[in-house]
Motif scaffolding. Structure first.
Motif, mmCIF file in Angstrom:
data_model
loop_
_atom_site.group_PDB
_atom_site.id
_atom_site.type_symbol
_atom_site.label_atom_id
_atom_site.label_comp_id
_atom_site.label_asym_id
_atom_site.label_seq_id
_atom_site.Cartn_x
_atom_site.Cartn_y
_atom_site.Cartn_z
ATOM 1 N N SER A 178 -35.854 -7.620 5.010
ATOM 2 C CA SER A 178 -36.935 -8.546 4.681
ATOM 3 C C SER A 178 -37.378 -9.357 5.892
ATOM 4 O O SER A 178 -38.567 -9.613 6.084
ATOM 5 C CB SER A 178 -36.490 -9.491 3.576
ATOM 6 N N PHE A 179 -36.427 -9.757 6.717
ATOM 7 C CA PHE A 179 -36.756 -10.511 7.919
ATOM 8 C C PHE A 179 -37.577 -9.655 8.880
ATOM 9 O O PHE A 179 -38.547 -10.137 9.480
ATOM 10 C CB PHE A 179 -35.479 -11.004 8.599
ATOM 11 N N ASN A 180 -37.212 -8.384 9.014
ATOM 12 C CA ASN A 180 -37.987 -7.475 9.866
ATOM 13 C C ASN A 180 -39.412 -7.324 9.345
ATOM 14 O O ASN A 180 -40.365 -7.315 10.121
ATOM 15 C CB ASN A 180 -37.295 -6.118 9.946
ATOM 16 N N LYS A 181 -39.559 -7.219 8.031
ATOM 17 C CA LYS A 181 -40.898 -7.099 7.427
ATOM 18 C C LYS A 181 -41.713 -8.368 7.670
ATOM 19 O O LYS A 181 -42.905 -8.313 7.955
ATOM 20 C CB LYS A 181 -40.755 -6.817 5.934
ATOM 21 N N MET A 182 -41.066 -9.530 7.569
ATOM 22 C CA MET A 182 -41.760 -10.791 7.817
ATOM 23 C C MET A 182 -42.216 -10.887 9.266
ATOM 24 O O MET A 182 -43.334 -11.321 9.539
ATOM 25 C CB MET A 182 -40.845 -11.974 7.482
ATOM 26 N N ILE A 183 -41.377 -10.454 10.195
ATOM 27 C CA ILE A 183 -41.761 -10.494 11.615
ATOM 28 C C ILE A 183 -42.954 -9.584 11.870
ATOM 29 O O ILE A 183 -43.897 -9.960 12.574
ATOM 30 C CB ILE A 183 -40.567 -10.106 12.518
ATOM 31 N N SER A 184 -42.933 -8.388 11.290
ATOM 32 C CA SER A 184 -44.075 -7.481 11.503
ATOM 33 C C SER A 184 -45.337 -8.039 10.863
ATOM 34 O O SER A 184 -46.436 -7.899 11.424
ATOM 35 C CB SER A 184 -43.769 -6.080 10.981
ATOM 36 N N ASN A 185 -45.225 -8.698 9.701
ATOM 37 C CA ASN A 185 -46.399 -9.334 9.092
ATOM 38 C C ASN A 185 -46.888 -10.508 9.935
ATOM 39 O O ASN A 185 -48.094 -10.738 10.057
ATOM 40 C CB ASN A 185 -46.077 -9.808 7.682
ATOM 41 N N ALA A 186 -45.972 -11.266 10.512
ATOM 42 C CA ALA A 186 -46.363 -12.405 11.337
ATOM 43 C C ALA A 186 -47.082 -11.940 12.605
ATOM 44 O O ALA A 186 -48.033 -12.585 13.061
ATOM 45 C CB ALA A 186 -45.144 -13.237 11.701
ATOM 46 N N LEU A 187 -46.636 -10.837 13.180
ATOM 47 C CA LEU A 187 -47.300 -10.318 14.376
ATOM 48 C C LEU A 187 -48.674 -9.746 14.077
ATOM 49 O O LEU A 187 -49.491 -9.597 14.978
ATOM 50 C CB LEU A 187 -46.414 -9.261 15.045
ATOM 51 N N ARG A 188 -48.940 -9.434 12.818
ATOM 52 C CA ARG A 188 -50.270 -8.964 12.406
ATOM 53 C C ARG A 188 -51.144 -10.105 11.898
ATOM 54 O O ARG A 188 -52.190 -9.863 11.294
ATOM 55 C CB ARG A 188 -50.118 -7.910 11.316
ATOM 56 N N ASN A 189 -50.671 -11.346 12.075
ATOM 57 C CA ASN A 189 -51.402 -12.552 11.665
ATOM 58 C C ASN A 189 -51.721 -12.562 10.174
ATOM 59 O O ASN A 189 -52.820 -12.914 9.753
ATOM 60 C CB ASN A 189 -52.684 -12.720 12.483
ATOM 61 N N ARG A 190 -50.746 -12.212 9.359
ATOM 62 C CA ARG A 190 -50.953 -12.184 7.910
ATOM 63 C C ARG A 190 -50.630 -13.529 7.248
ATOM 64 O O ARG A 190 -50.908 -13.709 6.077
ATOM 65 C CB ARG A 190 -50.090 -11.099 7.283
ATOM 66 N N TYR A 191 -50.010 -14.440 7.982
ATOM 67 C CA TYR A 191 -49.661 -15.740 7.431
ATOM 68 C C TYR A 191 -50.621 -16.775 8.006
ATOM 69 O O TYR A 191 -50.541 -17.149 9.160
ATOM 70 C CB TYR A 191 -48.218 -16.109 7.771
ATOM 71 N N ASN A 192 -51.515 -17.283 7.165
ATOM 72 C CA ASN A 192 -52.535 -18.221 7.625
ATOM 73 C C ASN A 192 -52.132 -19.679 7.423
ATOM 74 O O ASN A 192 -52.698 -20.563 8.051
ATOM 75 C CB ASN A 192 -53.853 -17.968 6.891
ATOM 76 N N ASP A 193 -51.161 -19.928 6.543
ATOM 77 C CA ASP A 193 -50.813 -21.306 6.209
ATOM 78 C C ASP A 193 -49.645 -21.853 7.016
ATOM 79 O O ASP A 193 -49.167 -22.945 6.738
ATOM 80 C CB ASP A 193 -50.479 -21.411 4.714
ATOM 81 N N GLY A 194 -49.138 -21.123 7.992
ATOM 82 C CA GLY A 194 -48.084 -21.640 8.842
ATOM 83 C C GLY A 194 -46.752 -20.944 8.622
ATOM 84 O O GLY A 194 -46.641 -19.920 7.950
ATOM 85 N N THR A 195 -45.730 -21.570 9.202
ATOM 86 C CA THR A 195 -44.415 -20.941 9.197
ATOM 87 C C THR A 195 -43.743 -20.976 7.834
ATOM 88 O O THR A 195 -42.938 -20.098 7.526
ATOM 89 C CB THR A 195 -43.498 -21.619 10.220
ATOM 90 N N MET A 196 -44.026 -21.968 7.022
ATOM 91 C CA MET A 196 -43.395 -22.035 5.707
ATOM 92 C C MET A 196 -43.808 -20.854 4.834
ATOM 93 O O MET A 196 -43.002 -20.368 4.034
ATOM 94 C CB MET A 196 -43.741 -23.345 4.998
ATOM 95 N N GLU A 197 -45.009 -20.390 4.975
ATOM 96 C CA GLU A 197 -45.444 -19.214 4.228
ATOM 97 C C GLU A 197 -44.616 -17.993 4.638
ATOM 98 O O GLU A 197 -44.224 -17.174 3.799
ATOM 99 C CB GLU A 197 -46.929 -18.951 4.472
#
Length: 147
Positions: free
Chosen positions: A84-103
């Motif tokens: 799950s952490f790996n998936k979150m990192i790949s989503n973060a690198l694709r700018n999928r989280y617009n509301d910040g780090t808590m998202e």
């Protein structure tokens, strides 16, 4: 302090982690597991075997049952968290989280729930529980024989 119980636990649970990772490959979409899956779960098994099971070796075979269940659950939890952490990192690198780090942090736990549902299988769960007990008994054997 290195002991025979810790060494045996590390080796046995690393092999058990490798086996579990191989069993979970068909549960991934299109049976396409990430390339890091086998080594990471094996490493998690090594650490859990050394720290959780190996450090408690020598207490007897009855306590080894609970230690094995705890070790199996720890491997499963940590493996799902790593995925799950790996998936979150790949989503973060694709700018999928617009509301910040808590998202992103919340999404790790959402991903963990999705992967837990994906891996829900009676055979897999029984393998984690029974295999953890058997590995703990083997660790206990070496912990008692070679203190």
């Amino acid at each position: 302090m290195p002991t025979a119980g810790r060494l045996a636990g590390a080796i046995i649970f690393a092999l058990f982690g490798w086996y579990l990772a191989g069993l979970t490959i068909p549960f991934f979409p299109e049976s396409n597991a990430p390339t890091f899956w086998l080594p990471v779960v094996s490493f998690i098994g090594l650490v859990v075997g050394w720290r959780v099971c190996g450090s408690r070796a020598g207490q007897g075979y009855n306590p080894a049952v609970g230690i094995g269940l705890t070790s199996g659950a720890a491997i499963a939890f940590c493996a799902i968290f790593a995925l799950s952490f790996n998936k979150m990192i790949s989503n973060a690198l694709r700018n999928r989280y617009n509301d910040g780090t808590m998202e992103a942090v919340i999404d790790v736990f959402n991903q963990m729930i999705e992967y837990a549902i994906l891996f829900t299988d009676v055979t897999l769960i029984a393998t984690v529980l029974i295999g953890g007990i058997v590995c703990a008994w083997i660790t206990e054997f070496f912990g008692q024989r070679f203190p």
